[in-house]
Design an enzyme around this catalytic site. Structure first.
Site, PDB file in Angstrom:
ATOM      1  N   GLY A 239       0.720  -1.348   0.041  1.00  0.00           N
ATOM      2  CA  GLY A 239      -0.150   0.184  -0.051  1.00  0.00           C
ATOM      3  C   GLY A 239       0.443   1.777   0.015  1.00  0.00           C
ATOM      4  O   GLY A 239       0.324   2.143  -0.569  1.00  0.00           O
ATOM      5  N   ARG A 276       3.580  -1.325  -6.378  1.00  0.00           N
ATOM      6  CA  ARG A 276       3.533  -0.309  -6.619  1.00  0.00           C
ATOM      7  C   ARG A 276       4.665   0.025  -6.208  1.00  0.00           C
ATOM      8  O   ARG A 276       4.845   0.484  -7.381  1.00  0.00           O
ATOM      9  CB  ARG A 276       1.910   0.193  -6.085  1.00  0.00           C
ATOM     10  N   TYR A 316      -9.898   4.407 -12.456  1.00  0.00           N
ATOM     11  CA  TYR A 316      -9.427   5.989 -11.184  1.00  0.00           C
ATOM     12  C   TYR A 316      -9.463   6.981 -11.692  1.00  0.00           C
ATOM     13  O   TYR A 316      -9.054   7.524 -10.319  1.00  0.00           O
ATOM     14  CB  TYR A 316      -7.758   4.732 -10.687  1.00  0.00           C
ATOM     15  N   CYS A 344     -13.740   1.920 -28.572  1.00  0.00           N
ATOM     16  CA  CYS A 344     -14.650   2.908 -28.684  1.00  0.00           C
ATOM     17  C   CYS A 344     -15.311   2.919 -27.522  1.00  0.00           C
ATOM     18  O   CYS A 344     -16.609   2.601 -26.849  1.00  0.00           O
ATOM     19  CB  CYS A 344     -15.769   2.242 -29.452  1.00  0.00           C
ATOM     20  N   TYR A 372       0.847  -2.087 -12.314  1.00  0.00           N
ATOM     21  CA  TYR A 372      -1.058  -1.977 -12.782  1.00  0.00           C
ATOM     22  C   TYR A 372      -1.065  -1.924 -13.603  1.00  0.00           C
ATOM     23  O   TYR A 372      -2.451  -1.245 -14.460  1.00  0.00           O
ATOM     24  CB  TYR A 372      -2.019  -1.268 -11.192  1.00  0.00           C
TER      25      TYR A 372
HETATM   26  C1  LIG Z   1      -2.841  -5.198  -3.606  1.00  0.00           C
HETATM   27  C2  LIG Z   1      -2.109  -6.014  -2.818  1.00  0.00           C
HETATM   28  C3  LIG Z   1      -1.350  -5.582  -2.462  1.00  0.00           C
HETATM   29  C4  LIG Z   1      -0.041  -4.487  -2.687  1.00  0.00           C
HETATM   30  O1  LIG Z   1      -0.482  -3.632  -2.959  1.00  0.00           O
HETATM   31  P1  LIG Z   1       0.843  -2.311  -3.788  1.00  0.00           P
HETATM   32  O2  LIG Z   1      -0.779  -0.548  -3.258  1.00  0.00           O
HETATM   33  O3  LIG Z   1       1.114  -2.577  -4.969  1.00  0.00           O
HETATM   34  O4  LIG Z   1       1.693  -1.396  -2.696  1.00  0.00           O
HETATM   35  C5  LIG Z   1      -0.188  -6.430  -1.295  1.00  0.00           C
HETATM   36  N1  LIG Z   1      -0.917  -6.678  -0.342  1.00  0.00           N
HETATM   37  C6  LIG Z   1      -3.157  -7.554  -0.626  1.00  0.00           C
HETATM   38  C7  LIG Z   1      -3.456  -8.199  -0.098  1.00  0.00           C
HETATM   39  C8  LIG Z   1      -2.955  -6.548  -2.166  1.00  0.00           C
HETATM   40  O5  LIG Z   1      -4.421  -7.237  -2.265  1.00  0.00           O
END
Ligand SMILES: *Cc1c(COP(=O)(O)O)cnc(C)c1O
Length: 416
Positions: A239, A276, A316, A344, A372
């Site tokens: 995250g 990410r 998003y 389209c 992504y």
């Molecule tokens: C998507 C996800 C991540 C990675 O999230 P990032 O924002 O790309 O770091 C980690 N753990 C779980 C369970 C996820 O679904």
């Protein structure tokens, strides 16, 4: 973004001009920098050097074999969300003992695959899944290591489609139910409780939500300990955000320091699942301008990449920096463009209101597309998926060939 930079007015990936890549491999094309990827992994890993930890790269961010293989070579573990991702990790040389299996919908078959591979842990998301996993493990004569993904009910203050830690979300088990579910798990003979996990969302640019989630995990661990259930790892999920435009995500070192300080002298291993933050800024999407279209009120640059290649803007309303491969285009006027693809759908845009000096045939780089991007691509409008190239110093390597239309049709059948 030093690994994608101008040299003599021409945008390069490391030491390779992007124009060469477009010529050799065609467009649209994802281009990655090996050095950028390695640097991001090493910075993340080194930030936690002071304590027992394991980085489990979230495969869904970019699941290309060459990316997984480079991360495996650097020592990374993996966070998977399907049997398909497990197969990719194994094919790329990843160590199954460093794999955690997340996701709300694991099938019995996927559980069998993961048990056969010998994954480190299942991050379980419901009572039904606990019961199914126990039964599947019994069938194959194995014990499954489990961690419950708890929902800490913290607001990650990110886009609602990528916030996952609020109590209304589908992910994880409610925090107030966690204690009793650990009791259930402890009573199932084929399960071995090893951890507590959470994942509160994506593209989070503040440290506070991570610390809030960790606090709840630590409190739960204390209550479990009091009931005689010992936890050997905490998994804080992924995250951590990146800079797309003017975001100011915390430095990995500050994020790591804040978490380590909260955990203090506890003996548990810390697992992290960054996606990410490892791949996002290690890749770009290279596209060519097909047409310039000047309307009464707006001008469009129609490029050969589209929402099927990079869906984040459409899905998003995400912002990606878009820059010309040739920096100082002579003889053309800078003006405001809508950068759109040929699909389209009105949602098929890559950027709105970008000031650029463009001519038809010019190359554009859509920045920060390493996470992504390719992994969310599709064949909508029967568009073959893009090629992928990994640059290593002065050497471009084709890591995925462009798909062909005949491949797209290969599994289809007509009625007699
Ligand atoms: C998507 C996800 C991540 C990675 O999230 P990032 O924002 O790309 O770091 C980690 N753990 C779980 C369970 C996820 O679904």
């Amino acid at each position: 973004m030093a690994h994608f930079d101008y040299q003599n007015g021409e945008l390069h990936a490391e030491d390779v001009p992007l124009a060469h890549i477009a010529e050799r491999y065609g467009t649209p094309c994802y281009v990655y920098s090996r050095a950028a990827l390695a640097e991001a992994y090493r910075a993340f890993d080194a930030a936690f050097a002071g304590r027992d930890h394991l980085v489990c790269y979230a495969v869904k961010a970019n699941s290309s074999l060459a990316v997984l293989n480079l991360l495996a070579r650097l020592g990374s573990g993996f966070d998977i969300v399907s049997g398909g991702e497990l197969a990719r990790v194994l094919a790329a040389g990843g160590d199954p003992r460093k794999v955690v299996f997340s996701g709300v919908g694991k099938t019995a078959e996927e559980m069998r695959q993961a048990l056969a591979a010998g994954v480190l842990c299942f991050n379980v998301e419901s009572e039904s899944e606990l019961i199914r996993l126990d039964r599947v493990a019994a069938q194959v004569g194995k014990t499954a290591a489990v961690s419950l993904r708890v929902n800490p009910d913290v607001d990650a203050k990110t886009h609602p489609y990528i916030a996952t830690g609020l109590k209304q979300d589908k992910f994880g088990v409610p925090y107030r139910d966690a204690l009793s579910l650990y009791g259930t798990a402890a009573g199932l003979p084929r399960l071995r409780i090893t951890g507590i996990s959470c994942h509160i969302g994506s593209q989070i640019t503040k440290i506070a939500p991570f610390v809030a989630a960790l606090n709840r995990i630590l409190a739960l661990a204390d209550r479990l300990q009091a009931q005689g259930i010992r936890i050997s790892h905490f998994d804080l999920g992924g995250g951590l955000g990146i800079r797309y435009k003017n975001e100011a995500p915390p430095a990995m070192a500050d994020y790591a320091r804040a978490l380590a300080a909260r955990i203090g002298g506890r003996p548990q291993t810390l697992l992290l699942e960054p996606g990410r933050s490892l791949t996002g800024n290690a890749g770009i999407l290279l596209a060519r301008v097909e047409y310039l279209k000047h309307g009464k009120t707006r001008s469009f640059a129609v490029v050969d990449a589209a929402m099927n290649d990079l869906i984040r803007p459409a899905l998003y309303d995400a912002y990606h920096e878009i820059v010309p491969v040739l920096k100082n285009r002579r003889g053309v006027r800078r003006q405001r463009y809508q950068i759109v693809g040929p699909v389209c759908e009105s949602a098929d845009f890559l950027g709105h209101d970008r000031m650029l000096a463009l001519a038809e045939g010019d190359l554009l780089a859509i920045m920060s597309a390493g996470a992504y991007g390719m992994s969310m691509s599709s064949n909508y409008n029967t568009r073959p998926r893009a090629a992928e190239v990994m640059v290593d110093g002065g050497e471009p390597h084709l890591i995925r060939e462009r798909e062909t239309v005949s491949e797209l049709m290969a599994r289809e059948r007509l009625l007699p």
